[in-house]
Design an enzyme around this catalytic site. Sequence first.
Site, PDB file in Angstrom:
ATOM      1  N   LYS C  67       0.768  -1.146   0.032  1.00 49.37           N
ATOM      2  CA  LYS C  67      -0.019   0.065   0.007  1.00 49.37           C
ATOM      3  C   LYS C  67       0.958   1.287  -0.083  1.00 49.37           C
ATOM      4  O   LYS C  67       1.992   1.189   0.756  1.00 49.37           O
ATOM      5  CB  LYS C  67      -0.984   0.021   1.392  1.00 49.37           C
ATOM      6  CG  LYS C  67      -1.851  -1.123   1.551  1.00 49.37           C
ATOM      7  CD  LYS C  67      -2.472  -0.797   2.843  1.00 49.37           C
ATOM      8  CE  LYS C  67      -3.354  -2.031   3.232  1.00 49.37           C
ATOM      9  NZ  LYS C  67      -3.863  -1.661   4.579  1.00 49.37           N
ATOM     10  N   GLY C  68       0.220   2.222  -0.404  1.00 53.66           N
ATOM     11  CA  GLY C  68       1.150   3.838  -0.362  1.00 53.66           C
ATOM     12  C   GLY C  68       0.936   4.186   1.065  1.00 53.66           C
ATOM     13  O   GLY C  68      -0.022   3.927   1.587  1.00 53.66           O
ATOM     14  N   GLY C  70       2.313   7.591   2.001  1.00 54.11           N
ATOM     15  CA  GLY C  70       2.734   8.878   2.038  1.00 54.11           C
ATOM     16  C   GLY C  70       1.806   9.701   2.550  1.00 54.11           C
ATOM     17  O   GLY C  70       1.986  10.742   3.239  1.00 54.11           O
ATOM     18  N   GLU C  71       0.589   9.711   2.055  1.00 53.59           N
ATOM     19  CA  GLU C  71      -0.618  10.669   2.045  1.00 53.59           C
ATOM     20  C   GLU C  71      -1.420  10.373   3.488  1.00 53.59           C
ATOM     21  O   GLU C  71      -2.133  11.230   3.942  1.00 53.59           O
ATOM     22  CB  GLU C  71      -1.568  10.483   1.266  1.00 53.59           C
ATOM     23  CG  GLU C  71      -1.062  11.035  -0.071  1.00 53.59           C
ATOM     24  CD  GLU C  71      -0.347   9.845  -0.916  1.00 53.59           C
ATOM     25  OE1 GLU C  71      -0.388   8.802  -0.508  1.00 53.59           O
ATOM     26  OE2 GLU C  71       0.292  10.309  -2.044  1.00 53.59           O
TER      27      GLU C  71
END
Lengths: 277, 168, 113
Positions: C67-68, C70-71
Amino acid sequence: MIPVSFDYQKVKTVDEAIAALSNDNSKILAGGHSLLPAMKLRLSQPSKLVDIAAIASLKGIKEEDGEIVIGAGATHADIAGDKLIKSKLPFFAEGASMIGDVQVRNHGTIGGSLAHADPAADWPALVLAADAAIEVQGSNGKRRIKATDFFTGLFSTSLQDNEIIVAIRIPVPAQGTKTSYQKFSQPASRFAIVGCAVMRFPDGKTNIAFTGVSDNAFRDSNAEAVVSGKVISNDSIAAAAKAAVQSVNILSDHYASEEYRKHLAKVYLKKALQAVA
Amino acid sequence: MSTKITVTVNGAKHIDKVEPRLLLVYYLRDVLKLTGTHVGCDTSSCGACTILVDGKATKSCTMLAVQADKCKITTIEGMATNGELHPLQEGFNQCHGLQCGFCTPGMIMTAADLLKNNKKPSEEQIRAALEGNFCRCTGYHNIVKAVQYAADKMSAPRARKTKKEAAL
Amino acid sequence: MIVEGQIHGGVAQGVGQALFEGAEYDENGQLTNASYMDYCMPRADDFPMFETGSQVTPCPHNPLGVKGAGEAGTIGSPPAVVNAVLDALWSGGHKVKDIRMPLTSERVWRAMQ
Protein backbone atom coordinates in the site's frame (compact mmCIF):
# COMPACT_ATOMS: atom_id res chain seq x y z
CA MET A 1 14.63 38.21 -8.21
CA ILE A 2 17.34 40.64 -9.15
CA PRO A 3 17.41 44.33 -8.15
CA VAL A 4 17.98 47.02 -10.81
CA SER A 5 21.58 48.14 -11.25
CA PHE A 6 23.00 50.59 -8.75
CA ASP A 7 26.31 52.05 -7.68
CA TYR A 8 27.84 50.87 -4.44
CA GLN A 9 30.07 52.69 -2.02
CA LYS A 10 31.41 51.33 1.24
CA VAL A 11 32.22 54.03 3.78
CA LYS A 12 34.29 54.01 6.96
CA THR A 13 32.99 57.10 8.79
CA VAL A 14 29.66 58.84 9.33
CA ASP A 15 30.99 61.98 7.61
CA GLU A 16 31.91 59.97 4.54
CA ALA A 17 28.44 58.44 4.57
CA ILE A 18 26.74 61.85 4.71
CA ALA A 19 28.90 63.14 1.84
CA ALA A 20 28.08 60.02 -0.17
CA LEU A 21 24.36 60.62 0.36
CA SER A 22 24.40 63.90 -1.57
CA ASN A 23 22.75 62.17 -4.51
CA ASP A 24 18.95 62.31 -4.07
CA ASN A 25 18.35 58.72 -4.98
CA SER A 26 20.99 57.18 -2.71
CA LYS A 27 20.03 54.90 0.11
CA ILE A 28 21.85 53.70 3.17
CA LEU A 29 22.58 49.99 3.38
CA ALA A 30 23.06 48.69 6.94
CA GLY A 31 21.96 45.08 7.49
CA GLY A 32 19.90 45.23 4.31
CA HIS A 33 17.14 43.05 5.68
CA SER A 34 14.35 45.52 4.89
CA LEU A 35 15.96 47.26 1.92
CA LEU A 36 17.22 44.31 -0.13
CA PRO A 37 13.88 42.45 -0.18
CA ALA A 38 12.19 45.67 -1.35
CA MET A 39 14.88 46.16 -4.02
CA LYS A 40 14.50 42.58 -5.23
CA LEU A 41 10.79 43.20 -5.73
CA ARG A 42 11.80 46.50 -7.40
CA LEU A 43 9.57 48.39 -4.99
CA SER A 44 12.73 50.31 -4.19
CA GLN A 45 15.15 51.32 -6.96
CA PRO A 46 17.93 53.44 -5.50
CA SER A 47 20.68 54.53 -7.92
CA LYS A 48 23.32 54.18 -5.24
CA LEU A 49 23.78 52.26 -2.00
CA VAL A 50 26.01 53.62 0.74
CA ASP A 51 27.13 50.67 2.87
CA ILE A 52 27.62 51.78 6.49
CA ALA A 53 28.25 48.32 7.97
CA ALA A 54 31.98 49.02 8.32
CA ILE A 55 31.56 52.22 10.38
CA ALA A 56 33.02 51.23 13.74
CA SER A 57 31.45 54.14 15.65
CA LEU A 58 27.93 52.85 14.88
CA LYS A 59 28.55 49.56 16.65
CA GLY A 60 28.37 48.78 20.30
CA ILE A 61 26.14 49.26 23.29
CA LYS A 62 27.31 51.22 26.33
CA GLU A 63 26.25 53.30 29.32
CA GLU A 64 27.35 56.92 29.14
CA ASP A 65 26.34 60.00 31.17
CA GLY A 66 23.16 58.47 32.56
CA GLU A 67 22.09 57.06 29.21
CA ILE A 68 22.16 53.68 27.56
CA VAL A 69 23.57 54.25 24.09
CA ILE A 70 22.84 51.68 21.41
CA GLY A 71 24.79 52.19 18.19
CA ALA A 72 22.49 52.32 15.16
CA GLY A 73 24.47 49.48 13.61
CA ALA A 74 23.85 47.10 16.52
CA THR A 75 22.08 44.02 15.22
CA HIS A 76 18.97 42.57 16.83
CA ALA A 77 21.12 39.61 17.95
CA ASP A 78 23.70 41.98 19.51
CA ILE A 79 20.96 43.65 21.55
CA ALA A 80 19.18 40.41 22.48
CA GLY A 81 22.40 39.02 23.94
CA ASP A 82 23.81 42.16 25.56
CA LYS A 83 24.36 42.07 29.35
CA LEU A 84 23.73 45.77 29.94
CA ILE A 85 20.46 45.62 27.99
CA LYS A 86 19.35 42.45 29.75
CA SER A 87 19.87 44.02 33.18
CA LYS A 88 18.66 47.58 32.56
CA LEU A 89 16.26 47.36 29.60
CA PRO A 90 15.11 43.74 29.64
CA PHE A 91 12.20 44.37 27.27
CA PHE A 92 14.65 45.50 24.58
CA ALA A 93 16.34 42.08 24.81
CA GLU A 94 12.97 40.28 24.79
CA GLY A 95 11.70 42.31 21.86
CA ALA A 96 14.93 41.86 19.88
CA SER A 97 14.78 38.10 20.31
CA MET A 98 11.25 38.04 18.85
CA ILE A 99 12.22 39.73 15.56
CA GLY A 100 12.14 37.53 12.45
CA ASP A 101 14.40 34.52 12.84
CA VAL A 102 18.01 33.78 13.79
CA GLN A 103 19.39 34.70 10.39
CA VAL A 104 17.47 37.99 10.26
CA ARG A 105 18.54 38.91 13.80
CA ASN A 106 22.18 38.28 12.87
CA HIS A 107 22.11 41.03 10.24
CA GLY A 108 19.15 43.36 10.72
CA THR A 109 20.01 46.50 12.71
CA ILE A 110 18.04 48.67 15.11
CA GLY A 111 18.91 51.80 13.13
CA GLY A 112 17.77 50.24 9.88
CA SER A 113 14.51 49.08 11.41
CA LEU A 114 13.74 52.51 12.88
CA ALA A 115 14.55 54.33 9.64
CA HIS A 116 12.37 51.92 7.67
CA ALA A 117 9.48 52.51 10.13
CA ASP A 118 7.46 49.48 9.19
CA PRO A 119 4.10 49.85 10.95
CA ALA A 120 4.44 46.30 12.32
CA ALA A 121 8.10 46.41 13.39
CA ASP A 122 8.95 45.83 17.05
CA TRP A 123 11.54 48.55 17.72
CA PRO A 124 9.23 51.54 17.32
CA ALA A 125 7.03 50.48 20.26
CA LEU A 126 10.08 49.71 22.40
CA VAL A 127 11.88 53.01 21.81
CA LEU A 128 8.64 54.92 22.38
CA ALA A 129 7.96 53.19 25.70
CA ALA A 130 11.57 53.71 26.83
CA ASP A 131 11.47 57.52 26.32
CA ALA A 132 14.34 57.09 23.85
CA ALA A 133 15.89 59.76 21.71
CA ILE A 134 17.02 58.95 18.18
CA GLU A 135 20.37 60.63 17.57
CA VAL A 136 20.86 61.53 13.93
CA GLN A 137 23.67 63.16 12.02
CA GLY A 138 23.49 65.20 8.83
CA SER A 139 25.55 67.80 7.01
CA ASN A 140 24.61 70.33 9.73
CA GLY A 141 25.83 68.12 12.55
CA LYS A 142 24.04 66.00 15.10
CA ARG A 143 20.56 66.41 16.54
CA ARG A 144 18.29 64.37 18.76
CA ILE A 145 14.75 63.48 17.84
CA LYS A 146 12.45 62.31 20.60
CA ALA A 147 10.98 58.93 19.76
CA THR A 148 7.54 60.50 20.13
CA ASP A 149 8.40 62.95 17.30
CA PHE A 150 10.15 60.40 15.12
CA PHE A 151 7.40 58.26 13.62
CA THR A 152 5.22 60.37 11.36
CA GLY A 153 3.19 57.83 9.40
CA LEU A 154 3.26 54.67 7.36
CA PHE A 155 6.96 53.98 6.58
CA SER A 156 7.76 57.63 7.28
CA THR A 157 9.84 59.40 9.89
CA SER A 158 11.10 62.89 10.65
CA LEU A 159 14.54 61.87 9.36
CA GLN A 160 15.78 64.27 6.63
CA ASP A 161 17.18 63.00 3.32
CA ASN A 162 20.84 63.53 4.13
CA GLU A 163 20.63 62.34 7.73
CA ILE A 164 21.57 59.00 9.17
CA ILE A 165 20.69 57.52 12.53
CA VAL A 166 23.84 57.15 14.62
CA ALA A 167 22.51 56.00 17.98
CA ILE A 168 19.49 55.35 20.15
CA ARG A 169 19.80 56.98 23.58
CA ILE A 170 17.68 55.86 26.49
CA PRO A 171 17.79 57.46 29.97
CA VAL A 172 18.98 54.75 32.37
CA PRO A 173 15.78 53.64 34.13
CA ALA A 174 15.68 54.09 37.91
CA GLN A 175 16.30 50.99 40.01
CA GLY A 176 13.06 49.02 40.30
CA THR A 177 11.70 50.00 36.87
CA LYS A 178 9.77 47.16 35.28
CA THR A 179 9.34 46.53 31.59
CA SER A 180 7.41 44.17 29.35
CA TYR A 181 6.97 43.63 25.63
CA GLN A 182 4.05 41.44 24.58
CA LYS A 183 3.65 40.53 20.95
CA PHE A 184 1.06 38.72 18.88
CA SER A 185 2.94 37.70 15.76
CA GLN A 186 1.62 37.44 12.25
CA PRO A 187 2.21 33.71 11.81
CA ALA A 188 3.90 33.92 8.40
CA SER A 189 6.15 36.98 8.60
CA ARG A 190 6.38 37.09 12.39
CA PHE A 191 6.00 40.84 12.32
CA ALA A 192 3.69 42.17 15.04
CA ILE A 193 -0.05 42.13 14.43
CA VAL A 194 -0.03 43.79 17.82
CA GLY A 195 2.99 44.62 19.94
CA CYS A 196 2.60 46.35 23.29
CA ALA A 197 5.59 47.77 25.19
CA VAL A 198 5.17 48.92 28.76
CA MET A 199 7.69 50.60 31.05
CA ARG A 200 6.64 51.26 34.65
CA PHE A 201 8.87 53.41 36.82
CA PRO A 202 9.14 53.05 40.61
CA ASP A 203 7.06 56.23 41.11
CA GLY A 204 4.21 54.62 39.20
CA LYS A 205 4.65 56.60 35.96
CA THR A 206 3.73 54.18 33.18
CA ASN A 207 4.63 54.42 29.50
CA ILE A 208 2.53 52.41 27.06
CA ALA A 209 3.31 52.07 23.33
CA PHE A 210 1.76 50.03 20.57
CA THR A 211 3.06 48.82 17.23
CA GLY A 212 1.24 46.95 14.48
CA VAL A 213 -2.05 48.58 15.40
CA SER A 214 -1.97 51.74 13.31
CA ASP A 215 -0.06 53.47 10.47
CA ASN A 216 2.81 54.07 12.86
CA ALA A 217 3.72 53.07 16.37
CA PHE A 218 2.37 55.41 19.04
CA ARG A 219 2.22 56.15 22.77
CA ASP A 220 -1.24 55.56 24.16
CA SER A 221 -1.75 58.52 26.49
CA ASN A 222 -5.35 57.56 27.33
CA ALA A 223 -4.31 54.17 28.65
CA GLU A 224 -1.26 55.67 30.38
CA ALA A 225 -3.45 58.15 32.26
CA VAL A 226 -5.52 55.31 33.73
CA VAL A 227 -2.60 53.44 35.33
CA SER A 228 0.09 56.09 35.81
CA GLY A 229 0.74 56.72 39.48
CA LYS A 230 -1.93 54.23 40.50
CA VAL A 231 -1.75 50.70 41.81
CA ILE A 232 -1.95 48.10 39.07
CA SER A 233 -4.94 45.92 39.91
CA ASN A 234 -7.40 43.86 37.94
CA ASP A 235 -9.71 46.87 37.95
CA SER A 236 -7.12 49.38 36.74
CA ILE A 237 -5.87 46.94 34.09
CA ALA A 238 -9.42 46.51 32.79
CA ALA A 239 -9.93 50.28 32.80
CA ALA A 240 -6.65 50.84 30.92
CA ALA A 241 -7.62 48.24 28.32
CA LYS A 242 -10.98 49.96 27.90
CA ALA A 243 -9.28 53.31 27.35
CA ALA A 244 -6.63 51.95 24.97
CA VAL A 245 -6.48 52.42 21.17
CA GLN A 246 -9.44 54.80 21.14
CA SER A 247 -8.40 57.70 18.96
CA VAL A 248 -6.32 55.97 16.30
CA ASN A 249 -6.95 54.66 12.82
CA ILE A 250 -6.71 50.87 13.23
CA LEU A 251 -5.20 48.77 10.47
CA SER A 252 -7.00 45.87 8.87
CA ASP A 253 -5.45 43.12 6.76
CA HIS A 254 -5.53 39.49 5.76
CA TYR A 255 -4.60 38.33 9.27
CA ALA A 256 -6.53 40.69 11.50
CA SER A 257 -9.55 42.86 10.78
CA GLU A 258 -9.89 46.23 12.47
CA GLU A 259 -12.22 44.79 15.10
CA TYR A 260 -9.98 41.81 15.92
CA ARG A 261 -6.83 43.94 15.99
CA LYS A 262 -8.49 46.31 18.45
CA HIS A 263 -9.45 43.36 20.63
CA LEU A 264 -5.89 42.00 20.50
CA ALA A 265 -4.40 45.38 21.42
CA LYS A 266 -6.46 45.40 24.60
CA VAL A 267 -5.58 41.78 25.44
CA TYR A 268 -1.85 42.39 24.89
CA LEU A 269 -1.94 45.58 26.95
CA LYS A 270 -3.48 43.55 29.77
CA LYS A 271 -0.70 40.96 29.51
CA ALA A 272 1.98 43.65 29.54
CA LEU A 273 0.46 45.43 32.55
CA GLN A 274 0.15 42.15 34.44
CA ALA A 275 3.84 41.53 33.75
CA VAL A 276 4.91 44.85 35.30
CA ALA A 277 2.44 44.78 38.21
CA MET B 1 30.19 49.38 -12.52
CA SER B 2 31.78 46.37 -10.94
CA THR B 3 33.47 46.09 -7.59
CA LYS B 4 36.40 43.94 -6.56
CA ILE B 5 35.78 41.63 -3.64
CA THR B 6 38.02 39.28 -1.69
CA VAL B 7 36.24 36.51 0.15
CA THR B 8 37.40 33.35 1.85
CA VAL B 9 34.99 30.54 1.09
CA ASN B 10 35.49 27.22 2.88
CA GLY B 11 39.10 28.20 3.52
CA ALA B 12 39.95 29.18 -0.08
CA LYS B 13 40.52 32.81 -0.98
CA HIS B 14 38.66 34.18 -3.99
CA ILE B 15 39.16 37.55 -5.66
CA ASP B 16 36.46 38.52 -8.15
CA LYS B 17 34.96 41.55 -9.84
CA VAL B 18 31.21 41.53 -9.32
CA GLU B 19 28.27 43.76 -10.12
CA PRO B 20 26.99 45.39 -6.89
CA ARG B 21 23.53 43.94 -7.44
CA LEU B 22 24.81 40.35 -7.52
CA LEU B 23 23.34 38.52 -4.54
CA LEU B 24 25.76 36.49 -2.44
CA VAL B 25 23.87 33.26 -3.14
CA TYR B 26 24.28 33.74 -6.89
CA TYR B 27 27.95 34.58 -6.43
CA LEU B 28 28.39 31.26 -4.63
CA ARG B 29 26.31 29.26 -7.07
CA ASP B 30 27.03 30.87 -10.45
CA VAL B 31 30.54 32.27 -10.03
CA LEU B 32 32.12 29.79 -7.62
CA LYS B 33 29.89 26.90 -8.78
CA LEU B 34 29.14 25.93 -5.18
CA THR B 35 25.59 24.76 -5.87
CA GLY B 36 25.06 23.09 -2.50
CA THR B 37 23.54 26.36 -1.25
CA HIS B 38 19.99 26.49 -2.58
CA VAL B 39 17.66 29.29 -3.60
CA GLY B 40 14.20 28.50 -2.26
CA CYS B 41 11.74 31.34 -1.75
CA ASP B 42 14.17 34.15 -2.67
CA THR B 43 12.31 36.40 -0.17
CA SER B 44 14.39 35.80 3.00
CA SER B 45 11.80 33.45 4.46
CA CYS B 46 12.63 29.81 3.80
CA GLY B 47 16.28 29.61 4.85
CA ALA B 48 17.39 27.18 2.10
CA CYS B 49 20.17 29.65 1.19
CA THR B 50 21.60 29.80 4.72
CA ILE B 51 25.40 29.93 4.97
CA LEU B 52 27.79 31.10 7.67
CA VAL B 53 29.25 34.59 7.20
CA ASP B 54 31.98 35.17 9.78
CA GLY B 55 30.43 32.29 11.71
CA LYS B 56 26.88 33.69 11.74
CA ALA B 57 23.93 32.02 10.03
CA THR B 58 22.98 34.25 7.13
CA LYS B 59 20.36 34.11 4.39
CA SER B 60 22.59 34.55 1.37
CA CYS B 61 19.64 35.62 -0.82
CA THR B 62 19.39 38.74 1.35
CA MET B 63 23.00 39.81 1.18
CA LEU B 64 24.93 41.30 -1.72
CA ALA B 65 28.21 39.70 -2.71
CA VAL B 66 29.87 43.12 -2.24
CA GLN B 67 28.73 43.16 1.41
CA ALA B 68 30.68 39.95 1.95
CA ASP B 69 33.97 41.58 0.95
CA LYS B 70 36.72 40.49 3.39
CA CYS B 71 34.38 37.99 5.07
CA LYS B 72 34.94 34.33 5.86
CA ILE B 73 32.18 32.18 4.45
CA THR B 74 31.30 28.56 5.12
CA THR B 75 28.86 26.72 2.88
CA ILE B 76 27.60 23.15 3.08
CA GLU B 77 30.54 22.12 0.88
CA GLY B 78 32.90 23.25 3.65
CA MET B 79 31.38 21.12 6.40
CA ALA B 80 33.02 17.74 5.73
CA THR B 81 36.73 17.43 6.45
CA ASN B 82 38.93 15.08 4.41
CA GLY B 83 35.93 13.16 3.19
CA GLU B 84 34.56 12.64 6.69
CA LEU B 85 31.07 13.95 7.23
CA HIS B 86 30.46 16.67 9.80
CA PRO B 87 28.45 15.32 12.77
CA LEU B 88 25.43 17.30 11.54
CA GLN B 89 25.65 15.72 8.10
CA GLU B 90 26.03 12.34 9.72
CA GLY B 91 23.04 13.09 11.97
CA PHE B 92 20.81 13.96 9.01
CA ASN B 93 21.94 10.75 7.34
CA GLN B 94 21.50 8.52 10.40
CA CYS B 95 18.20 10.00 11.62
CA HIS B 96 16.49 10.25 8.21
CA GLY B 97 16.52 14.02 8.63
CA LEU B 98 15.83 14.67 4.98
CA GLN B 99 13.46 13.45 2.31
CA CYS B 100 13.74 15.64 -0.79
CA GLY B 101 16.86 17.29 0.64
CA PHE B 102 16.22 20.79 -0.66
CA CYS B 103 16.16 22.43 2.78
CA THR B 104 19.01 20.30 4.18
CA PRO B 105 22.02 22.53 3.43
CA GLY B 106 20.29 25.52 5.04
CA MET B 107 19.11 23.44 8.01
CA ILE B 108 22.65 22.18 8.61
CA MET B 109 24.21 25.63 8.41
CA THR B 110 21.65 27.13 10.81
CA ALA B 111 22.11 24.20 13.17
CA ALA B 112 25.89 24.68 12.98
CA ASP B 113 25.44 28.27 14.21
CA LEU B 114 23.23 26.99 17.06
CA LEU B 115 25.66 24.26 18.16
CA LYS B 116 28.57 26.69 18.14
CA ASN B 117 26.83 28.79 20.81
CA ASN B 118 24.89 26.08 22.61
CA LYS B 119 26.54 22.69 22.96
CA LYS B 120 23.54 20.98 24.52
CA PRO B 121 20.40 22.61 23.12
CA SER B 122 17.00 21.42 24.33
CA GLU B 123 14.40 20.27 21.83
CA GLU B 124 12.65 23.60 22.27
CA GLN B 125 15.85 25.54 21.63
CA ILE B 126 16.53 23.52 18.48
CA ARG B 127 13.01 24.22 17.18
CA ALA B 128 13.35 27.92 17.98
CA ALA B 129 16.72 28.11 16.24
CA LEU B 130 15.27 26.54 13.10
CA GLU B 131 12.28 28.90 12.86
CA GLY B 132 13.82 30.56 9.81
CA ASN B 133 14.20 27.30 7.89
CA PHE B 134 11.22 25.70 6.17
CA CYS B 135 10.83 22.00 5.50
CA ARG B 136 7.90 20.64 3.52
CA CYS B 137 8.74 16.94 3.82
CA THR B 138 9.79 15.84 7.28
CA GLY B 139 7.47 17.60 9.71
CA TYR B 140 10.77 18.62 11.37
CA HIS B 141 10.70 15.60 13.71
CA ASN B 142 13.77 13.85 12.32
CA ILE B 143 15.55 17.16 11.71
CA VAL B 144 15.35 17.87 15.44
CA LYS B 145 16.66 14.36 16.10
CA ALA B 146 19.52 14.87 13.64
CA VAL B 147 20.59 18.03 15.46
CA GLN B 148 20.38 16.22 18.81
CA TYR B 149 22.51 13.41 17.33
CA ALA B 150 25.15 15.93 16.25
CA ALA B 151 25.08 17.74 19.61
CA ASP B 152 25.66 14.43 21.43
CA LYS B 153 28.43 13.40 19.09
CA MET B 154 30.17 16.77 19.22
CA SER B 155 30.10 16.96 23.01
CA ALA B 156 31.55 13.45 23.44
CA PRO B 157 33.16 12.55 20.12
CA ARG B 158 35.62 9.93 21.39
CA ALA B 159 33.31 7.98 23.67
CA ARG B 160 30.62 7.89 21.00
CA LYS B 161 32.94 6.65 18.30
CA THR B 162 34.38 3.88 20.45
CA LYS B 163 30.93 2.69 21.39
CA LYS B 164 29.86 2.65 17.76
CA GLU B 165 33.00 0.85 16.70
CA ALA B 166 32.46 -1.69 19.47
CA ALA B 167 28.97 -2.34 18.19
CA LEU B 168 30.22 -3.08 14.70
CA MET C 1 11.99 4.66 9.29
CA ILE C 2 11.00 5.87 5.82
CA VAL C 3 7.31 5.22 6.45
CA GLU C 4 7.48 7.03 9.80
CA GLY C 5 9.22 9.96 8.13
CA GLN C 6 6.48 10.10 5.50
CA ILE C 7 3.83 10.11 8.22
CA HIS C 8 5.58 12.91 10.16
CA GLY C 9 5.69 15.04 7.04
CA GLY C 10 2.10 14.21 6.19
CA VAL C 11 0.89 15.13 9.66
CA ALA C 12 2.75 18.44 9.44
CA GLN C 13 1.20 19.22 6.04
CA GLY C 14 -2.24 18.43 7.39
CA VAL C 15 -1.73 20.56 10.49
CA GLY C 16 -0.50 23.34 8.19
CA GLN C 17 -3.70 23.08 6.17
CA ALA C 18 -5.86 23.01 9.29
CA LEU C 19 -4.25 25.95 11.09
CA PHE C 20 -2.19 28.12 8.76
CA GLU C 21 -2.25 27.55 5.04
CA GLY C 22 -4.80 28.83 2.58
CA ALA C 23 -4.70 30.63 -0.75
CA GLU C 24 -6.67 33.84 -0.23
CA TYR C 25 -8.04 35.89 -3.12
CA ASP C 26 -9.53 39.37 -3.13
CA GLU C 27 -12.72 40.31 -5.00
CA ASN C 28 -10.73 40.89 -8.21
CA GLY C 29 -9.26 37.41 -8.14
CA GLN C 30 -5.87 38.67 -7.01
CA LEU C 31 -3.96 36.28 -4.75
CA THR C 32 -3.34 38.25 -1.56
CA ASN C 33 -0.87 35.95 0.16
CA ALA C 34 1.52 35.14 -2.65
CA SER C 35 4.77 35.10 -0.65
CA TYR C 36 5.96 33.49 2.56
CA MET C 37 5.58 36.87 4.26
CA ASP C 38 1.81 36.26 4.07
CA TYR C 39 1.34 32.56 3.30
CA CYS C 40 2.12 30.70 6.48
CA MET C 41 4.22 27.55 6.20
CA PRO C 42 4.37 25.67 9.50
CA ARG C 43 7.79 25.87 11.16
CA ALA C 44 9.79 23.66 13.47
CA ASP C 45 8.55 25.55 16.53
CA ASP C 46 4.91 24.96 15.59
CA PHE C 47 5.17 21.23 16.33
CA PRO C 48 5.94 18.82 19.16
CA MET C 49 7.70 15.50 18.58
CA PHE C 50 5.34 12.94 17.04
CA GLU C 51 4.53 9.44 18.14
CA THR C 52 3.46 7.12 15.36
CA GLY C 53 1.90 3.71 15.39
CA SER C 54 0.65 1.50 12.59
CA GLN C 55 -1.89 -1.22 11.97
CA VAL C 56 -0.39 -3.37 9.23
CA THR C 57 -2.70 -5.35 6.93
CA PRO C 58 -1.82 -6.58 3.45
CA CYS C 59 -3.67 -5.02 0.52
CA PRO C 60 -5.91 -7.64 -1.12
CA HIS C 61 -5.83 -5.96 -4.56
CA ASN C 62 -2.27 -6.63 -5.68
CA PRO C 63 -0.02 -9.66 -5.55
CA LEU C 64 2.57 -8.05 -3.25
CA GLY C 65 -0.02 -6.82 -0.75
CA VAL C 66 1.62 -3.36 -0.72
CA LYS C 67 0.00 0.00 0.00
CA GLY C 68 1.01 3.61 -0.35
CA ALA C 69 1.75 5.32 2.95
CA GLY C 70 2.82 8.86 2.13
CA GLU C 71 -0.58 10.50 2.24
CA ALA C 72 -1.89 8.82 5.37
CA GLY C 73 -0.74 11.52 7.75
CA THR C 74 -2.12 14.28 5.57
CA ILE C 75 -5.56 12.71 5.44
CA GLY C 76 -5.95 12.21 9.16
CA SER C 77 -4.46 15.33 10.66
CA PRO C 78 -6.75 18.16 9.39
CA PRO C 79 -9.98 16.68 10.79
CA ALA C 80 -8.16 15.69 13.99
CA VAL C 81 -6.93 19.25 14.55
CA VAL C 82 -10.22 20.91 13.58
CA ASN C 83 -12.22 18.54 15.79
CA ALA C 84 -9.80 19.18 18.66
CA VAL C 85 -10.40 22.91 18.35
CA LEU C 86 -14.17 22.43 18.17
CA ASP C 87 -14.03 20.13 21.19
CA ALA C 88 -12.07 22.74 23.13
CA LEU C 89 -14.65 25.37 22.18
CA TRP C 90 -17.54 23.10 23.23
CA SER C 91 -15.96 22.36 26.58
CA GLY C 92 -15.61 26.13 27.02
CA GLY C 93 -19.32 26.53 26.39
CA HIS C 94 -19.14 27.69 22.76
CA LYS C 95 -21.47 25.50 20.72
CA VAL C 96 -19.60 25.90 17.44
CA LYS C 97 -20.18 23.21 14.81
CA ASP C 98 -17.69 24.21 12.12
CA ILE C 99 -14.95 26.70 11.36
CA ARG C 100 -13.58 27.05 7.86
CA MET C 101 -9.93 26.02 7.44
CA PRO C 102 -7.39 27.38 8.03
CA LEU C 103 -8.38 27.99 11.63
CA THR C 104 -6.68 31.36 11.97
CA SER C 105 -6.82 33.00 15.37
CA GLU C 106 -9.37 35.52 14.08
CA ARG C 107 -11.70 32.82 12.75
CA VAL C 108 -11.63 31.01 16.08
CA TRP C 109 -12.18 34.29 17.93
CA ARG C 110 -15.15 35.14 15.69
CA ALA C 111 -16.65 31.70 16.24
CA MET C 112 -16.51 32.37 19.98
CA GLN C 113 -18.38 35.71 19.80
